[in-house]
Write a protein that holds these residues in place. Structure first.
Motif, short mmCIF file in Angstrom:
data_model
loop_
_atom_site.label_atom_id
_atom_site.label_comp_id
_atom_site.label_asym_id
_atom_site.label_seq_id
_atom_site.Cartn_x
_atom_site.Cartn_y
_atom_site.Cartn_z
N ARG A 26 0.84 -1.20 0.00
CA ARG A 26 0.00 0.00 0.00
C ARG A 26 0.88 1.26 0.00
NH1 ARG A 26 -1.76 1.67 6.03
NH2 ARG A 26 -1.45 3.65 4.95
N ASN B 73 3.30 -0.16 -6.27
CA ASN B 73 1.94 0.40 -6.30
C ASN B 73 1.88 1.61 -7.24
OD1 ASN B 73 0.44 -1.01 -3.96
ND2 ASN B 73 2.40 -0.42 -3.05
N ARG C 248 -2.00 6.03 -6.04
CA ARG C 248 -3.00 5.21 -5.35
C ARG C 248 -3.20 5.74 -3.93
NH1 ARG C 248 -2.03 -1.04 -3.67
NH2 ARG C 248 -4.06 -1.38 -2.67
#
Lengths: 578, 578
Positions: free
Chosen positions: B302, B329, B333
């Motif tokens: 993440r 990622n 995001r």
């Protein structure tokens, strides 16, 4: 009771003495005083001239600035303190020829370096002719931030005007944007080009009325009841005749000015007496001044509208409205009528007719030289140069050098600008003035015209189509340092052999600002008899910013030693010898 | 087919040759090059750094401007062209001490005249220490229009930092107003005073996000999908350690910066190595720089928030948010968490604790002189002077002269500023620092402190209550031309006999910018060993504008002949000898 009477008697005596003093000092001043001294501080202030709050450049807290009143032959001294935070300034005395003081013309880049914040600059010049003149910022696009005002020069004692009136009043007309000049200029210089658009308001003597209910505006900026935007009101006494001096310093707009139900007799233009003619509406272009006589001869039980209406552009700007107030009605009492709409924006014929109607008054005619020594034809076009939208004269778009010309020429810094002179004309045979401007070989340059001292120069301003189909604009051209004779106006392409035969050499008016009408031409003549360096340019602020101007040098060798106060920028730094 | 192969082969050879050339020139540069030459053009452009369109001052089209990368001992040359339309400029190299080049400090009114539009000014100086520094406009309130950037000075070849990391990254934090600096400054200088208010956004590396649904804003200016306001995103490779250089150039706000879920180890402050300490959030004041080490040791599936939060003011400004992007990622995001709120604005204790935690790293300690030759106590108050709200030091509110001090002092133009020196302290016995500031005898002055060359000077910054009940602000003070030792911080009124005993003379950090906390004091020591004239001022743009600063002169007689490029304004015009 006795005390009270004594007191009243004393007060009366005191008042009489004061009046005597006032009168004595006034009499003394009008006979003897030859220096008109002004101390000005220039700074930003929040103002709401059309009810919408924005930053305005003020002089001593005011916009329009204070009127300069002087008598022919007086010396005007303006001590100008720049209190803008980070921004320079320069002020041009529009219509004053600056004989012997070309360094006081106030044209940044031409006659002086800009005045930096904190500095004080002294302008000093003689007002050598009576009439109505203007002053305004001549740096970047500052003029339209509110730095402007009027100059009124009266006749010497004992002399009188060739027309009579009871009262002398004046108004300046401007158009007004809500965006700052930085915002406008950034758009104009951008790729893609961002046009500033039409002004939000027309101001009469610094007052207009924007509709605060306009959707999409920032809340809290517009206040319809702000006293700063109560309309301009001119109180008139029934039966009296008013000389109304009208100047235009619009950024963009050509205007038609009228007073509902009243005729106006034009008697002065740019400081010259006019063979009187009557108009219902006066067309006025940025940089022009007129005096008109108006008699308060209508129904005195009501007020009348004064209205300024945009012509020559299909503008969204609403008319500017003021009130002609018949005494003793309330000065702000609304006239019972719908305000005049004004003439159609694209109806050119009456504008040309007015231009042609302006002749010098008999007895005040300056006869022009019979023929010119030199003719410069100036094709006005809109061009795209390196992706930028520009205005050009003979395919050359003007930009200012970093070292002012006057200093560069007097001090032999000729490397500071291009030495190849600009073209004397254009390919008139092959150029289609009705076609969209071809953008062949257009260039940006700071080269200038050198004029033989005392020679007679004809300038033929030739209008043409812009970069848009079926579009030709109106451009008011203003010459610094001179008045010119207006020899003629015409439509279509100027033909020297035919059109020059029709020049008015009998009683042409002299002016300093003159329009060229759409697809038309205007022919001017002047004597290059004022030693100095002089700008000649379209008085539309954004057009000059985009290159619509040229510079003339004449007799610069006769210019006296330059004051160092005009120096400090560009190559003049090499004179810094601590 | 054969042709194609031949072509490919040629292309490969060409590529290899190009790469060789690139590498060769790079290798050559990194070993030999000692001059870092930059050519900058400064102008206005429309930008939407927080999605709201306004004019921004850019350098070569960018804001923040280009990072200056150099190596210790290099000479940096910046050739600065001013392409603002009517506005001057000057750029300060914040944290660079300008040994031998005091005229390159870029402080308008102190070390140079402003650079007028069209002119090009050359800044030339040596970067004599490794570390993280800043540059920004130092004229009017221009800094907050976007004219700022970073200077990164690396160690000489073969030397290494006393801390290790895999990658070197940087961010500048700023706060951002939608109104122009003219609008802000006009309000600050008005009677009645109009406060600029809290900034609309916090920008991380020039990017923020204003809520375009905010009621009352002008339509058409805010566009939430403008790519210019996509958030700052820093991509990290899991497991790697990042040196993050963080600078603050806020106009007003003190900030707390944090990276969600990550510790930061502080290793550098204002170019000096710090005895490392770990923080969850870094308090940073305008004008400060820090390097922190951050290890990408969290969940790599993440992204994480980077957040800058206003402290020390009860601000309405929302947190500035960026993204720490764990590779691979997507860089934009959104993290799955609610962004960190940050510490309470009025919780002072941890800010003082951080200030006190910053000590010089062992092995890199510069030991201060044991005692000062002179102690100047500086009471910071808010005052009303002639109706204006001002900030003062010992009841004297500073304003800049029109002739820069450096020139005035070197060229004997002493009449250009007040010669009576400012006070050495205040009436500490009787002044109540917890009471609303008495406005007794506060004055505006441009007088300066003359320091004995090579003497040791202590500066005690004493905070106090403002003009509002129970209010004392945080002020970041920045000294030009020097680093100072930070000897101590305390709360309440400084007591020289008690507090000076507790000074840290063992391992004080050296800095160029340091806060005073509410109702607190900060004690600094420096050697007046840099010939020149140096500003010492609150780095809050509006506070300095309102008078919160002093000027030190030291050894000006040792300054070499001044370049004339810094002249041209005020009384320096008397050096114009054409």
């Amino acid at each position: 009771m006795v005390e009270l009477l004594k007191c009243r008697s004393l007060a009366k005596k005191l008042l009489a003495f004061c009046l005597f003093l006032c009168f004595a000092s006034f009499a003394f001043q009008s006979v003897e005083a030859k220096v008109r001294y002004h101390k000005w501080e220039v700074k930003y202030e929040y103002k709401s001239p059309d009810c919408y709050k924005r930053l305005v450049i003020t002089i001593n807290g005011r916009s329009p600035g204070p009127t300069i009143n002087a008598q022919q032959g007086d010396t005007v001294i303006v001590e100008l303190k720049n209190s803008l935070l980070t921004e320079n300034v320069a002020i041009h005395w529009h219509g004053i020829r600056q004989h012997g003081t070309p360094w006081s013309d106030g044209t940044e880049g031409v006659t002086q370096c800009p005045i930096v914040p904190g500095d004080t600059f002294v302008y000093k010049f003689v007002v050598d002719r009576p009439g109505t003149y203007l002053y305004h910022a001549h740096y970047g696009m500052q003029r339209e931030s509110g730095l402007y005002g009027l100059i009124r020069v009266s006749l010497p004692d004992g002399e009188s005007e060739p027309f009579s009136y009871d009262y002398d009043r004046s108004v300046i007309l401007t158009d007004w944007y809500h965006k700052s000049t930085y915002e406008q200029a950034t758009g104009l210089a951008s790729i893609p080009f961002v046009w500033v658009g039409e002004p939000q308001s027309i101001l009469i003597q610094g007052r207009g009325k924007f509709n605060c209910s306009t959707p999409g505006i920032e809340t809290g900026l517009c206040n319809a009841t702000n006293p700063e935007c109560t309309p301009f009101s001119l109180t008139v006494v029934p039966g009296k005749t008013y000389r109304l001096r009208i100047g235009s310093l619009t950024a963009l707009s050509a205007l038609s000015f009228e007073i509902e139900g009243h005729n106006m007799t034009v008697v002065e233009a740019d400081g010259h007496n006019v063979e009187p003619f009557v108009v219902q509406n006066l067309f006025i272009y940025s940089g022009e001044t007129y005096s008109v006589l108006v008699k308060a001869d209508q129904d005195s039980s009501r007020n009348y509208w004064a209205s300024a209406h945009v012509v020559s552009r299909n503008s969204t700007t609403p008319n500017g409205l003021g009130i002609i107030n018949y005494y003793p009605n309330h000065r702000l009492r609304s006239p019972p009528t719908i305000p005049p709409i004004g003439p159609r924006w694209n109806y050119v014929a009456p504008r040309i007719a007015q231009s042609q109607a302006i002749k010098a008054l008999k007895g005040y005619i300056h006869t022009p030289p019979e023929r010119p020594d030199r003719v410069i034809v100036m094709l006005n076009t809109q061009n795209r140069i390196d992706g930028h939208v520009r205005w050009s004269v003979n395919n050359v778009s003007f930009n200012l050098p970093h070292t002012p010309y006057l200093i560069a020429l007097k001090q032999n810094l000729l490397h500071t600008f291009e030495q190849t002179p600009p073209p004397e004309g254009y390919d008139a045979t092959n150029y289609d003035i009705y076609g969209v401007a071809k953008n062949v070989n257009a260039t940006i340059s700071n080269s200038i015209y050198h004029l033989k001292f005392n020679s007679t120069v004809d300038l033929i301003l030739q209008n043409a189509n812009t970069m848009n189909v079926n579009n030709s604009e109106t451009h008011p051209w203003h010459l610094h340092g001179h008045d010119f004779w207006v020899l003629g106006y015409g439509t279509g392409k100027f033909n020297i052999s035919i059109d020059s035969e029709k020049y008015n050499l009998v009683n042409p008016i002299m002016k300093n600002t003159v329009p060229i009408h759409p697809y038309g031409w205007t022919a001017l003549r002047f004597r290059a008899n004022n030693p100095g360096v002089w700008l000649f340019h379209c008085h539309i602020e954004s057009h000059f910013f985009m290159g619509m101007g040229v510079v003339f040098e004449e007799g610069v060798e006769k210019v006296n030693r330059l004051p160092t106060s005009i120096m400090g920028c560009g190559e003049t730094k090499r004179f810094l010898k601590p």
